[in-house]
Motif scaffolding. Structure first.
Motif, PDB file in Angstrom:
ATOM      1  N   ARG A  73      -8.356 -97.655 -11.082  1.00 21.90           N
ATOM      2  CA  ARG A  73      -7.441 -98.795 -11.132  1.00 21.90           C
ATOM      3  C   ARG A  73      -7.185 -99.243 -12.577  1.00 21.90           C
ATOM      4  O   ARG A  73      -6.095 -99.709 -12.897  1.00 21.90           O
ATOM      5  CB  ARG A  73      -8.015 -99.965 -10.336  1.00 21.90           C
ATOM      6  N   VAL A  74      -8.176 -99.085 -13.415  1.00 22.95           N
ATOM      7  CA  VAL A  74      -8.027 -99.491 -14.810  1.00 22.95           C
ATOM      8  C   VAL A  74      -7.141 -98.516 -15.579  1.00 22.95           C
ATOM      9  O   VAL A  74      -6.320 -98.918 -16.415  1.00 22.95           O
ATOM     10  CB  VAL A  74      -9.413 -99.603 -15.489  1.00 22.95           C
ATOM     11  N   THR A  75      -7.263 -97.208 -15.302  1.00 22.66           N
ATOM     12  CA  THR A  75      -6.579 -96.185 -16.100  1.00 22.66           C
ATOM     13  C   THR A  75      -5.238 -95.748 -15.535  1.00 22.66           C
ATOM     14  O   THR A  75      -4.394 -95.248 -16.286  1.00 22.66           O
ATOM     15  CB  THR A  75      -7.480 -94.942 -16.238  1.00 22.66           C
ATOM     16  N   ASP A  76      -4.997 -95.922 -14.235  1.00 21.55           N
ATOM     17  CA  ASP A  76      -3.762 -95.453 -13.603  1.00 21.55           C
ATOM     18  C   ASP A  76      -2.723 -96.577 -13.616  1.00 21.55           C
ATOM     19  O   ASP A  76      -2.917 -97.602 -12.955  1.00 21.55           O
ATOM     20  CB  ASP A  76      -4.051 -95.009 -12.167  1.00 21.55           C
ATOM     21  N   PRO A  77      -1.608 -96.404 -14.351  1.00 25.47           N
ATOM     22  CA  PRO A  77      -0.589 -97.461 -14.409  1.00 25.47           C
ATOM     23  C   PRO A  77      -0.061 -97.876 -13.033  1.00 25.47           C
ATOM     24  O   PRO A  77       0.326 -99.031 -12.842  1.00 25.47           O
ATOM     25  CB  PRO A  77       0.526 -96.830 -15.254  1.00 25.47           C
ATOM     26  N   ALA A  78      -0.063 -96.931 -12.094  1.00 27.51           N
ATOM     27  CA  ALA A  78       0.439 -97.241 -10.754  1.00 27.51           C
ATOM     28  C   ALA A  78      -0.547 -98.069  -9.938  1.00 27.51           C
ATOM     29  O   ALA A  78      -0.193 -98.605  -8.879  1.00 27.51           O
ATOM     30  CB  ALA A  78       0.768 -95.946 -10.009  1.00 27.51           C
ATOM     31  N   LYS A  79      -1.785 -98.183 -10.434  1.00 25.87           N
ATOM     32  CA  LYS A  79      -2.813 -98.931  -9.695  1.00 25.87           C
ATOM     33  C   LYS A  79      -3.362-100.129 -10.473  1.00 25.87           C
ATOM     34  O   LYS A  79      -4.182-100.880  -9.951  1.00 25.87           O
ATOM     35  CB  LYS A  79      -3.965 -97.993  -9.310  1.00 25.87           C
ATOM     36  N   GLN A  80      -2.898-100.296 -11.703  1.00 27.46           N
ATOM     37  CA  GLN A  80      -3.444-101.368 -12.525  1.00 27.46           C
ATOM     38  C   GLN A  80      -3.175-102.748 -11.927  1.00 27.46           C
ATOM     39  O   GLN A  80      -3.949-103.690 -12.145  1.00 27.46           O
ATOM     40  CB  GLN A  80      -2.882-101.276 -13.943  1.00 27.46           C
ATOM     41  N   TRP A  81      -2.083-102.861 -11.176  1.00 28.05           N
ATOM     42  CA  TRP A  81      -1.757-104.158 -10.574  1.00 28.05           C
ATOM     43  C   TRP A  81      -2.813-104.594  -9.559  1.00 28.05           C
ATOM     44  O   TRP A  81      -2.949-105.784  -9.254  1.00 28.05           O
ATOM     45  CB  TRP A  81      -0.387-104.090  -9.897  1.00 28.05           C
ATOM     46  N   LYS A  82      -3.571-103.627  -9.039  1.00 23.35           N
ATOM     47  CA  LYS A  82      -4.613-103.937  -8.066  1.00 23.35           C
ATOM     48  C   LYS A  82      -5.898-104.454  -8.715  1.00 23.35           C
ATOM     49  O   LYS A  82      -6.741-105.039  -8.042  1.00 23.35           O
ATOM     50  CB  LYS A  82      -4.966-102.686  -7.236  1.00 23.35           C
ATOM     51  N   PHE A  83      -6.046-104.195 -10.018  1.00 23.00           N
ATOM     52  CA  PHE A  83      -7.308-104.542 -10.668  1.00 23.00           C
ATOM     53  C   PHE A  83      -7.361-106.030 -10.990  1.00 23.00           C
ATOM     54  O   PHE A  83      -6.397-106.614 -11.490  1.00 23.00           O
ATOM     55  CB  PHE A  83      -7.500-103.734 -11.947  1.00 23.00           C
ATOM     56  N   ASN A  84      -8.502-106.610 -10.697  1.00 29.52           N
ATOM     57  CA  ASN A  84      -8.758-108.004 -11.036  1.00 29.52           C
ATOM     58  C   ASN A  84     -10.115-108.064 -11.731  1.00 29.52           C
ATOM     59  O   ASN A  84     -11.112-107.586 -11.182  1.00 29.52           O
ATOM     60  CB  ASN A  84      -8.780-108.864  -9.764  1.00 29.52           C
TER      61      ASN A  84
END
Length: 272
Positions: free
Chosen positions: A186-197
């Motif tokens: 989630r931290v490294t994938d731009p498509a999943k960064q929105w999920k990281f809190n």
């Protein structure tokens, strides 16, 4: 009654659960990844057909609760098991931090409002169990308040069951190591960064407390009318295959049927 397959995962009423003794990578219920994926697809198609009958009949509803620590795969489960279904008759409700209006009511108010009406499959992405999990671990309510919630939840679910809602509750059980890999993605994938809190990392420090809170909830709130299933979730394909099969079996047990014509005879109707 749960099938032989479902019994592999079910938590018996009042039974103590040790999550440390349940392997999150266990895939022994299947003959391999390819077989499990093929089964998931067939079960998803069957769920779609059964959901259509459930909606047409309008006698029962199905509530599917997906509960798990961050990155356990709640969103992925919804996509794999229910995306084959048409948009009519399936409702997904994600439960986030309560709004000011929700906090002004009792903790079950927003949950009851989201429960599926007859004919609908309702899916809870997180649920009322947050109020005996994160609320307990984060000490957001007094111990005596949390203590009485277990029986309140049981009574609430019994009322839903008595009024025609079949309830399936799935705890998506992942390992701390697997969560670390998914958080890194989630931290490294731009498509999943929105999920990281960043707060996810704070919760990760409380891993043992969360596991203890889950074990208590599973023991106190798995009932005949609303059972808990612990689903090994390190392997997405095994997780999806287990849940899709249990959901399909529950719908088959409800045995929904298309209703007959109401007040008219197909033999007498002529469409010109």
């Amino acid at each position: 009654m749960p099938s032989q397959f479902a019994k592999k995962f079910i938590v018996g009423p009042g039974k103590a659960v040790s999550l440390a003794k349940i392997d999150p990578r266990d895939d022994s219920a299947f003959k391999g990844k390819d077989q499990a994926k093929a089964q998931t697809q067939k079960d998803a198609e069957a769920i779609d057909a059964l959901q259509d009958k459930l909606y047409a009949e309008g006698k029962h509803s199905l509530l599917v609760v997906l509960q798990g620590i961050d990155c356990s795969g709640k969103d992925g489960t919804v996509r794999a098991v229910f995306n084959t279904c048409g948009p009519i008759g399936v409702e997904v409700t994600p439960f986030k931090v309560p709004s000011p209006e929700e906090r002004a009511h009792d903790y079950l108010w927003r949950v009851h409002e989201a429960c599926p009406e007859k004919g609908i499959i309702g899916i809870f992405n997180r649920s009322h169990y947050e109020d005996v999990l994160v609320v307990k671990v984060r000490k957001l309510a007094k111990p005596d308040v949390i203590e009485r919630r277990y029986e309140e939840i049981n009574q609430f679910e019994k009322m839903l069951s008595d009024n025609g809602t079949r309830i399936l509750k799935f705890m998506l059980h992942i390992s701390k190591a697997e969560q670390a890999e998914r958080l890194k993605e989630r931290v490294t994938d731009p498509a999943k960064q929105w999920k990281f809190n960043p707060s996810d990392l704070e919760d990760r420090k409380l891993w043992n407390d969360y596991m203890a809170a889950y074990e208590t909830a599973l023991r106190r709130c798995s009932t005949a009318h609303a059972p808990w299933y612990v689903i090994p979730a390190d392997r997405n394909w095994a997780r999806n295959a287990a849940i899709s099969r249990i959901v399909r079996e529950a719908l088959e047990e409800l045995a929904p049927k298309y209703p007959p014509p109401d007040g008219w005879d197909p033999k007498t109707v002529v469409v010109k």
